[in-house]
Design a protein around this motif. Structure first.
Motif, PDB file in Angstrom:
ATOM      1  N   VAL A 178     -70.041  56.971 -89.727  1.00  0.00           N
ATOM      2  CA  VAL A 178     -68.634  56.793 -89.350  1.00  0.00           C
ATOM      3  C   VAL A 178     -68.154  55.401 -89.763  1.00  0.00           C
ATOM      4  O   VAL A 178     -67.079  55.250 -90.347  1.00  0.00           O
ATOM      5  CB  VAL A 178     -68.429  57.028 -87.840  1.00  0.00           C
ATOM      6  CG1 VAL A 178     -67.067  56.546 -87.389  1.00  0.00           C
ATOM      7  CG2 VAL A 178     -68.611  58.507 -87.507  1.00  0.00           C
ATOM      8  N   GLN A 179     -68.948  54.376 -89.479  1.00  0.00           N
ATOM      9  CA  GLN A 179     -68.553  53.007 -89.830  1.00  0.00           C
ATOM     10  C   GLN A 179     -68.377  52.873 -91.338  1.00  0.00           C
ATOM     11  O   GLN A 179     -67.455  52.202 -91.800  1.00  0.00           O
ATOM     12  CB  GLN A 179     -69.580  51.995 -89.319  1.00  0.00           C
ATOM     13  CG  GLN A 179     -69.115  50.562 -89.464  1.00  0.00           C
ATOM     14  CD  GLN A 179     -67.866  50.277 -88.656  1.00  0.00           C
ATOM     15  OE1 GLN A 179     -67.830  50.493 -87.455  1.00  0.00           O
ATOM     16  NE2 GLN A 179     -66.833  49.767 -89.304  1.00  0.00           N
ATOM     17  N   ALA A 181     -68.114  57.761 -81.622  1.00  0.00           N
ATOM     18  CA  ALA A 181     -68.442  56.931 -82.790  1.00  0.00           C
ATOM     19  C   ALA A 181     -67.179  56.496 -83.535  1.00  0.00           C
ATOM     20  O   ALA A 181     -67.046  55.332 -83.912  1.00  0.00           O
ATOM     21  CB  ALA A 181     -69.387  57.682 -83.728  1.00  0.00           C
ATOM     22  N   SER A 200     -63.127  47.614 -85.331  1.00  0.00           N
ATOM     23  CA  SER A 200     -62.496  47.104 -86.552  1.00  0.00           C
ATOM     24  C   SER A 200     -61.190  46.390 -86.253  1.00  0.00           C
ATOM     25  O   SER A 200     -60.869  45.380 -86.876  1.00  0.00           O
ATOM     26  CB  SER A 200     -62.233  48.244 -87.533  1.00  0.00           C
ATOM     27  OG  SER A 200     -63.443  48.800 -87.974  1.00  0.00           O
ATOM     28  N   ASN A 248     -65.104  54.058 -81.277  1.00  0.00           N
ATOM     29  CA  ASN A 248     -65.753  52.748 -81.236  1.00  0.00           C
ATOM     30  C   ASN A 248     -65.578  52.003 -82.551  1.00  0.00           C
ATOM     31  O   ASN A 248     -65.315  50.791 -82.558  1.00  0.00           O
ATOM     32  CB  ASN A 248     -67.238  52.882 -80.902  1.00  0.00           C
ATOM     33  CG  ASN A 248     -67.476  53.281 -79.468  1.00  0.00           C
ATOM     34  OD1 ASN A 248     -66.630  53.087 -78.606  1.00  0.00           O
ATOM     35  ND2 ASN A 248     -68.627  53.863 -79.203  1.00  0.00           N
ATOM     36  N   ALA A 249     -65.703  52.693 -83.662  1.00  0.00           N
ATOM     37  CA  ALA A 249     -65.560  52.054 -84.972  1.00  0.00           C
ATOM     38  C   ALA A 249     -64.136  51.556 -85.183  1.00  0.00           C
ATOM     39  O   ALA A 249     -63.931  50.440 -85.688  1.00  0.00           O
ATOM     40  CB  ALA A 249     -65.960  53.027 -86.082  1.00  0.00           C
ATOM     41  N   ILE A 295     -65.025  54.343 -92.115  1.00  0.00           N
ATOM     42  CA  ILE A 295     -63.967  53.446 -91.628  1.00  0.00           C
ATOM     43  C   ILE A 295     -63.829  52.240 -92.555  1.00  0.00           C
ATOM     44  O   ILE A 295     -62.720  51.799 -92.862  1.00  0.00           O
ATOM     45  CB  ILE A 295     -64.242  52.998 -90.174  1.00  0.00           C
ATOM     46  CG1 ILE A 295     -64.195  54.177 -89.213  1.00  0.00           C
ATOM     47  CG2 ILE A 295     -63.286  51.891 -89.739  1.00  0.00           C
ATOM     48  CD1 ILE A 295     -62.849  54.849 -89.086  1.00  0.00           C
ATOM     49  N   ASN A 296     -64.949  51.705 -93.023  1.00  0.00           N
ATOM     50  CA  ASN A 296     -64.912  50.549 -93.916  1.00  0.00           C
ATOM     51  C   ASN A 296     -64.231  50.869 -95.249  1.00  0.00           C
ATOM     52  O   ASN A 296     -63.691  49.971 -95.898  1.00  0.00           O
ATOM     53  CB  ASN A 296     -66.319  50.023 -94.181  1.00  0.00           C
ATOM     54  CG  ASN A 296     -66.935  49.372 -92.964  1.00  0.00           C
ATOM     55  OD1 ASN A 296     -66.250  49.033 -92.000  1.00  0.00           O
ATOM     56  ND2 ASN A 296     -68.249  49.215 -92.983  1.00  0.00           N
ATOM     57  N   GLN A 332     -73.219  56.915 -86.145  1.00  0.00           N
ATOM     58  CA  GLN A 332     -72.412  55.700 -86.028  1.00  0.00           C
ATOM     59  C   GLN A 332     -72.331  54.953 -87.356  1.00  0.00           C
ATOM     60  O   GLN A 332     -71.261  54.479 -87.747  1.00  0.00           O
ATOM     61  CB  GLN A 332     -72.979  54.775 -84.941  1.00  0.00           C
ATOM     62  CG  GLN A 332     -72.798  55.316 -83.548  1.00  0.00           C
ATOM     63  CD  GLN A 332     -73.575  54.536 -82.501  1.00  0.00           C
ATOM     64  OE1 GLN A 332     -74.408  53.686 -82.816  1.00  0.00           O
ATOM     65  NE2 GLN A 332     -73.317  54.835 -81.240  1.00  0.00           N
ATOM     66  N   ARG A 333     -73.448  54.854 -88.063  1.00  0.00           N
ATOM     67  CA  ARG A 333     -73.451  54.180 -89.372  1.00  0.00           C
ATOM     68  C   ARG A 333     -72.614  54.953 -90.383  1.00  0.00           C
ATOM     69  O   ARG A 333     -71.880  54.360 -91.182  1.00  0.00           O
ATOM     70  CB  ARG A 333     -74.879  54.000 -89.880  1.00  0.00           C
ATOM     71  CG  ARG A 333     -75.621  52.876 -89.202  1.00  0.00           C
ATOM     72  CD  ARG A 333     -76.921  52.531 -89.913  1.00  0.00           C
ATOM     73  NE  ARG A 333     -77.852  53.651 -89.976  1.00  0.00           N
ATOM     74  CZ  ARG A 333     -78.735  53.960 -89.043  1.00  0.00           C
ATOM     75  NH1 ARG A 333     -78.823  53.230 -87.953  1.00  0.00           N
ATOM     76  NH2 ARG A 333     -79.552  54.987 -89.192  1.00  0.00           N
TER      77      ARG A 333
END
Length: 108
Positions: free
Chosen positions: A16-17, A50, A58, A53-54, A20-21, A13-14
């Protein structure tokens, strides 16, 4: 009752985030490729959840999104549908419809 995410799922998850960021049009190809490569090293369900959700987090955490952000996220969804399959789009829709319904109810 959903089980608590494992350490591997939290790490995913981290990761992927983080991708995405970093999503912009200038590095779109590298972000899409990096996310697609996660499907080769992690269970498909976990990566799909993941990423979905990200993306939904966002989009929903900001009241006023710039058109460029919406275009970037839309393009990423389209690219991932092409790279990993249509089931990714189904998960995105499954997550977005309740959010849209909730916002519609609040607007009344």
């Amino acid at each position: 009752v959903a089980a608590a995410p494992s350490d591997a799922e939290k790490t995913l998850q981290r990761t992927v985030q983080g991708h995405i960021n970093k999503l912009t049009m200038s590095n779109f190809d590298s972000v899409a490729s990096a996310i697609a490569s996660l499907y080769r090293s992690h269970p498909r369900h976990y990566v799909t959840e993941a990423v979905a959700n990200a993306i939904t987090a966002s989009i929903t955490k900001q009241a006023n999104l710039l058109d460029s952000f919406i275009l970037n996220f839309s393009a990423l969804v389209a690219a991932l549908v092409h790279l990993v399959g249509v089931d990714f789009a189904a998960v995105i829709l499954e997550k977005c419809v309740p959010i849209l319904d909730q916002n519609k109810a609040l607007a009344k």
